[in-house]
Write a protein that holds these residues in place. Structure first.
Motif, PDB file in Angstrom:
ATOM      1  N   HIS A 111       1.055  -1.210  -0.217  1.00 33.61           N
ATOM      2  CA  HIS A 111       0.514   0.142   0.057  1.00 33.61           C
ATOM      3  C   HIS A 111       0.947   1.159   0.338  1.00 33.61           C
ATOM      4  CE1 HIS A 111      -2.363  -3.394   1.425  1.00 33.61           C
ATOM      5  NE2 HIS A 111      -3.359  -2.529   1.548  1.00 33.61           N
ATOM      6  N   ASN A 112       1.174   1.539  -0.778  1.00 38.00           N
ATOM      7  CA  ASN A 112       1.899   2.630  -1.291  1.00 38.00           C
ATOM      8  C   ASN A 112       1.760   4.057  -0.973  1.00 38.00           C
ATOM      9  OD1 ASN A 112       3.526   1.451  -4.738  1.00 38.00           O
ATOM     10  ND2 ASN A 112       3.673   0.786  -2.711  1.00 38.00           N
ATOM     11  N   PRO A 113       2.339   5.136   0.187  1.00 41.45           N
ATOM     12  CA  PRO A 113       2.898   5.747   0.884  1.00 41.45           C
ATOM     13  C   PRO A 113       2.746   6.512  -0.999  1.00 41.45           C
ATOM     14  CG  PRO A 113       3.687   4.722   2.235  1.00 41.45           C
ATOM     15  CD  PRO A 113       4.041   4.078   0.722  1.00 41.45           C
ATOM     16  N   VAL A 114       1.414   7.390  -0.922  1.00 41.03           N
ATOM     17  CA  VAL A 114       1.583   8.869  -1.878  1.00 41.03           C
ATOM     18  C   VAL A 114       0.760   9.661  -1.064  1.00 41.03           C
ATOM     19  CG1 VAL A 114       0.285   9.647  -3.933  1.00 41.03           C
ATOM     20  CG2 VAL A 114       1.206   7.114  -3.690  1.00 41.03           C
ATOM     21  N   ALA A 115       1.157  11.172  -1.330  1.00 44.87           N
ATOM     22  CA  ALA A 115       0.991  12.440  -0.842  1.00 44.87           C
ATOM     23  C   ALA A 115       1.039  13.836  -1.013  1.00 44.87           C
ATOM     24  CB  ALA A 115       1.526  12.256   0.548  1.00 44.87           C
ATOM     25  N   SER A 116       0.281  14.465  -1.553  1.00 50.99           N
ATOM     26  CA  SER A 116       0.712  15.958  -1.845  1.00 50.99           C
ATOM     27  C   SER A 116       0.694  17.016  -0.886  1.00 50.99           C
ATOM     28  CB  SER A 116      -0.797  16.161  -2.859  1.00 50.99           C
ATOM     29  OG  SER A 116      -0.251  17.446  -4.325  1.00 50.99           O
ATOM     30  N   PHE A 117       1.531  17.850  -1.042  1.00 46.22           N
ATOM     31  CA  PHE A 117       1.438  19.410  -0.452  1.00 46.22           C
ATOM     32  C   PHE A 117       1.540  20.676  -0.550  1.00 46.22           C
ATOM     33  CE2 PHE A 117       3.316  16.198   2.184  1.00 46.22           C
ATOM     34  CZ  PHE A 117       2.722  15.252   3.200  1.00 46.22           C
ATOM     35  N   ASP A 118       1.046  21.629  -0.678  1.00 47.49           N
ATOM     36  CA  ASP A 118       1.184  22.814  -0.976  1.00 47.49           C
ATOM     37  C   ASP A 118       2.111  23.485  -0.628  1.00 47.49           C
ATOM     38  OD1 ASP A 118      -1.030  23.234  -2.736  1.00 47.49           O
ATOM     39  OD2 ASP A 118      -2.189  22.868  -1.764  1.00 47.49           O
ATOM     40  N   PRO A 119       3.010  24.086  -0.844  1.00 48.44           N
ATOM     41  CA  PRO A 119       4.489  24.304  -0.197  1.00 48.44           C
ATOM     42  C   PRO A 119       3.974  25.377   0.725  1.00 48.44           C
ATOM     43  CG  PRO A 119       4.757  25.569  -2.728  1.00 48.44           C
ATOM     44  CD  PRO A 119       2.819  24.678  -2.379  1.00 48.44           C
ATOM     45  N   LYS A 120       4.452  26.502   1.684  1.00 49.60           N
ATOM     46  CA  LYS A 120       4.824  27.432   2.740  1.00 49.60           C
ATOM     47  C   LYS A 120       5.759  28.241   1.854  1.00 49.60           C
ATOM     48  CE  LYS A 120       5.803  28.998   7.054  1.00 49.60           C
ATOM     49  NZ  LYS A 120       6.362  28.580   8.349  1.00 49.60           N
ATOM     50  N   VAL A 121       4.835  28.899   1.320  1.00 48.29           N
ATOM     51  CA  VAL A 121       5.530  30.671   0.819  1.00 48.29           C
ATOM     52  C   VAL A 121       5.489  32.355   1.551  1.00 48.29           C
ATOM     53  CG1 VAL A 121       4.871  31.686  -0.936  1.00 48.29           C
ATOM     54  CG2 VAL A 121       4.294  30.116  -1.486  1.00 48.29           C
TER      55      VAL A 121
END
Length: 504
Positions: A111-121
């Motif tokens: 169960h591959n860990p996959v994630a998406s994050f927005d950067p802190k700007v």
């Protein structure tokens, strides 16, 4: 048998111990980085630490900066370096990693860990403020004004007070746009970036004058001549408005039956002569009530220029270029040469201004005059012919389609009703050393080419000048007067039967 079974059991035990050991060792390994088969924002993170993954993600999310566009299309580019623009994923990556059990890597294998994050700007707001504050769109309040300008596009109003850029609001808008990593921002679409200032008394006068002028400029007319459109643009109408530069000429105009519109003007929807009292505002002539003055003669000149541009010479050029064999000649001797009817359109134009009937765009087709005759040049002229442009007061001789010679001339005096006839004729005779006899004159000429009845091409040794507009005040009785040296050469090479085209 028992010994074999015992050996198998020992082997399985050892394999199990070894497998467990390896699994535990890998668990310790993943304690230093991300679990196996971990993907974040498309970056493979297995075994990498937070710093390494953050560095890769920052490279992937490189941001060059933003193009800021103001209401006039002026652009300012704010680069990421200008404002010390930074992106960072560290907090999100640490939070993600804290929630993952390194000893559960076996589970993650399936169960591959996959994630998406927005950067802190982040960016330096003081640097951003300084960059925008130096933009050329910001003017001191003392320099804001309302100005009426005459341009190629007519009279335009430059109103600095209509939409004044608000610096603080613009800085804030650009800040939030950069935080959202936008490439472009249109300030005019953002509420609060522009505000209008109230006009003072003098500025209001300029604005009111522009509204009067612009109401006249927006006539919405277009004239069609043989499929070619001529739009009555603001620049065209602006030429009809009497100004300080054209005032003296306009004031001295006298009404004339021969020159439509001469001495007549349109002021506030009424046709009248030039007003006795005139003032000037921003270079525009106004009557005593502050109304703009339109010149009817300028309107007629505009329509006349359209027709003149499509005269017989225009069709002869098309014939020589192989575009068309048909040419048109106005059958008259008054000398206007206008192939297309403009008097009725001129009357309609005046009526529209008098009654304010310019409500929507419309195209008017200029029709040929009833006195225009159509000729097939390929049949009647061929490639060798004499062309006499009486509007230019010039004779041209073409041989096999190429210009062989030309000369200035003087034709019939149109002001004494002695205008030279128009049309296509042929040289019917050649005479040398002969007398021309009229009702009240006898003139000796050296060279004569008969063209039509008593009208011919000949020398006029009594003249010292040819061309220009001599024919209007001191023209011939109808013949085509030429310089002696030039007509001698023409006489020697032209044969009887050569076509001759005469037109204004």
């Amino acid at each position: 048998m028992k010994s074999i079974l015992k050996g198998v059991c020992i082997g399985l035990f050892i394999v199990t111990i070894l497998t467990a050991g390896i699994y535990i060792l890998l668990g310790f390994y993943y304690m230093e980085g991300f679990p196996c088969f971990t993907w974040i924002n498309g970056v493979y993170c297995t075994g990498k630490n937070v710093e390494e993954v953050n560095r890769e993600l920052c490279r992937k999310y490189k941001y060059d900066g933003i193009s800021v566009v103001d209401k006039n299309g002026t652009k300012l580019f704010v680069s990421s370096d200008d404002v010390n623009y930074q992106v960072d994923f560290t907090d999100s990556l640490n939070e993600f990693l804290d929630k993952k059990n390194p000893f559960a890597w076996g589970y993650y294998f399936f169960h591959n860990p996959v994630a998406s994050f927005d950067p802190k700007v982040s960016l330096d707001t003081s640097l951003l403020s300084g960059k925008i504050a130096n933009w050329e769109i910001f003017m001191p309040d003392s320099e804001l004004d309302v100005t009426l300008i005459r341009s190629d596009d007519g009279y335009i109003l430059e109103n600095d007070l209509e939409a004044v850029p608000q610096m603080e609001e613009i800085i804030e808008s650009v800040y939030f746009s950069m935080m959202e990593r936008e490439d472009e921002v249109y300030l005019y679409d953002i509420e609060g970036c522009y505000k209008s200032h109230r006009l003072n008394e003098e500025q209001q006068k300029v604005y009111d004058l522009y509204m009067k002028v612009d109401a006249l400029q927006n006539c919405g007319l277009s004239y069609d001549v043989e499929g070619e459109n001529f739009d009555v643009t603001k620049g065209v109408v602006a030429d009809w408005i009497v100004t300080e530069d054209t005032y003296e000429a306009a004031a001295s105009e006298k009404a004339s039956k021969k020159e439509p519109g001469k001495g007549l003007f349109i002021i506030n929807g009424e046709e009248c002569s030039f007003p006795e009292e005139v003032t000037f505002d921003n270079g525009i002539a106004l009557d005593e009530n502050g109304n703009v003055i339109l010149s009817e003669s300028k309107m007629y000149s505009y329509l006349k220029s359209i027709s003149m541009d499509h005269g017989t010479a225009y069709y002869m050029d098309k014939y020589r270029n192989g575009e068309s064999n048909m040419i048109y000649v106005k059958d008259n001797s008054k000398g206007d040469g206008l192939l297309f009817e403009i008097q009725s359109e001129f009357d309609d134009l005046i009526s529209s201004y008098l009654h304010g009937s310019f409500y929507e765009d419309r195209t008017v087709t200029l029709e040929p005059s009833d006195s225009v005759i159509e000729y097939d040049a390929s049949d009647l002229l061929g490639k060798t012919y004499i062309e006499i442009n009486m509007g230019e007061q010039h004779l041209y001789y073409y041989v096999n389609g190429e210009l062989s010679m030309d000369m200035p001339i003087v034709t019939g005096n149109v002001n004494r009703s002695r205008g030279t006839p128009t049309g296509i004729f042929n040289v019917y005779n050649k005479r040398y050393h002969t007398n021309l006899i009229g009702v009240d004159y006898v003139s000796y000429v050296n060279y004569w080419l008969g063209v039509h009845k008593g009208v011919g091409i000949h020398d006029a040794t009594w003249r010292s000048k040819f061309g220009d507009e001599i024919y209007k005040r001191d023209g011939s009785h109808g013949c085509i007067n030429c310089p002696l040296d030039s007509v001698e050469k023409l006489w020697e090479v032209v044969e009887v039967g050569t076509p001759v085209l005469l037109y204004y």
